[in-house]
Design a protein around this motif. Sequence first.
Motif, short mmCIF file in Angstrom:
data_model
loop_
_atom_site.label_atom_id
_atom_site.label_comp_id
_atom_site.label_asym_id
_atom_site.label_seq_id
_atom_site.Cartn_x
_atom_site.Cartn_y
_atom_site.Cartn_z
N LYS A 39 -72.77 -116.39 -78.13
CA LYS A 39 -72.74 -116.16 -79.38
C LYS A 39 -74.00 -116.18 -80.04
N THR B 238 -67.81 -106.18 -80.30
CA THR B 238 -68.99 -106.82 -80.61
C THR B 238 -68.75 -108.36 -80.96
N GLU C 1 -69.30 -110.19 -83.71
CA GLU C 1 -68.54 -110.49 -84.75
C GLU C 1 -66.90 -110.04 -84.79
N GLU C 2 -66.80 -109.11 -84.15
CA GLU C 2 -65.11 -108.83 -84.20
C GLU C 2 -64.35 -109.62 -83.14
N LEU D 115 -63.66 -112.73 -85.12
CA LEU D 115 -62.88 -112.61 -85.94
C LEU D 115 -61.27 -112.42 -85.63
N ARG E 156 -65.83 -112.21 -92.50
CA ARG E 156 -66.91 -111.35 -92.36
C ARG E 156 -67.99 -111.87 -93.11
N SER E 157 -69.34 -111.36 -92.86
CA SER E 157 -70.43 -111.94 -93.50
C SER E 157 -70.27 -111.44 -95.01
N LEU F 208 -74.33 -115.28 -86.13
CA LEU F 208 -74.11 -114.30 -85.12
C LEU F 208 -75.36 -113.45 -85.25
N ASP G 97 -73.15 -113.57 -90.19
CA ASP G 97 -72.22 -114.75 -90.18
C ASP G 97 -70.93 -114.27 -90.15
N VAL G 98 -70.14 -114.90 -89.47
CA VAL G 98 -68.74 -114.87 -89.72
C VAL G 98 -68.14 -116.37 -89.33
#
Length: 354
Positions: A207, A226, A228-229, A232, A269-270, A299, A303-304
């Motif tokens: 990460k 990705t 982030e995904e 999430l 999400r960010s 990340l 950010d997440v």
Amino acid sequence: MCVIRVEHLRKSFLLDKTAIHAVDDVSFSVDEGEVFGLIGLSGAGKSTLVRCLNLLERPDSGEIWFDGLNLVEQDDSVLREKRCRMGIIFQHFNLFMRKTVWENVAYPLRIAGQRTKEIIPRVEELLDYIGLSAHARSYPAELSGGQQQRVGIARALAMNPRLLLSDEATSALDPVNTELVLSMLRKVVDDLGIAVILITHQMEVAKALCDRIAVMENGKIVEENTVEELFLRPRHAVTRRMIRGFDEDIPLEHFADLTSAPVYRLGFRSQTVTRPLISDISRRFNVDANILAGNINALVGGDVGYLVVSFEGEEEAVCGALSSLHEDGVEILKLEPGNGQNNGVGLHAKEEVR
Ligand SMILES: Nc1ncnc2c1ncn2[C@@H]1O[C@H](COP(=O)(O)OP(=O)(O)O)[C@@H](O)[C@H]1O
Ligand SMILES: [Mg+2]
């Protein structure tokens, strides 16, 4: 631009007459300037996959496109040349303990038949880059683990590779040295625009560095996204095991209090991570939000964050609150107490809430 493209790669081993499908129909590609993470628990097939990529291990079938060629079809002399364009770093550094730092870095250049006149400035440049010029005459045993791995990185970069393969390169390091080596790798990618395939069993490592992550289990890539995904909306059970906020993060003593109220994992999400969405819906829908766990991950792409929350209130109100969160771009997973499949502890994702 694509640096490496792998198509339907397979590699099996025979063990007591049973086939182990160590790499089982794996396909992916990595672009210039991109860090591609391959994560999975021990035995998933990660190391076998890396050994296949530079043809140290012959795959049973599939294609490996690199520098415009399908490596699987090339003869040994072409492979030797192409391997120089792939640097590799290892968990235990694999340095020559009887050679100095300087000689370790010079080694690939000597093997390639370069003359001392060319080698000297290149080695000096590389040592300067990794910040170890002062240790040129030291032996690996005189360096810390993090310093040894930096020598490993310099050696891997000596021949100007287009691709850097890293197999558990930080797994033998303490957190401080892990951090140092990771930031070094990030600098390499940013400065040189090469592609990196980062193999690790530690989500924390992936990460910090990766743009995209593929999760491996039993030789297969079970999920790719990705970073982030993936954080999430982790879809696969293995991914969820490796990401915080599902199993290990939620103290067991809370469960008794939770039985009546449904529990959700909210992924932010960010754009939403800093907004007071929970207190907002709590007010608007008259529901009580009981926060059980939470974290923000920094990340590469932003950010997440996640919160594990139980909502108490009228069913309709809770529904309205969830829809409102969903409209705000929050990823919602309903969690339920452990069902015994993943060690039987903690909460497990049951369904995605739309
Ligand atoms: N040379 C080999 N002979 C037999 N089995 C092997 C060999 N190399 C790896 N394996 C098996 O292939 C599987 C994947 O191993 P490996 O690629 O080392 O996984 P990872 O690096 O993800 O821990 C494991 O079941 C391992 O035992
Ligand atoms: Mg391995």
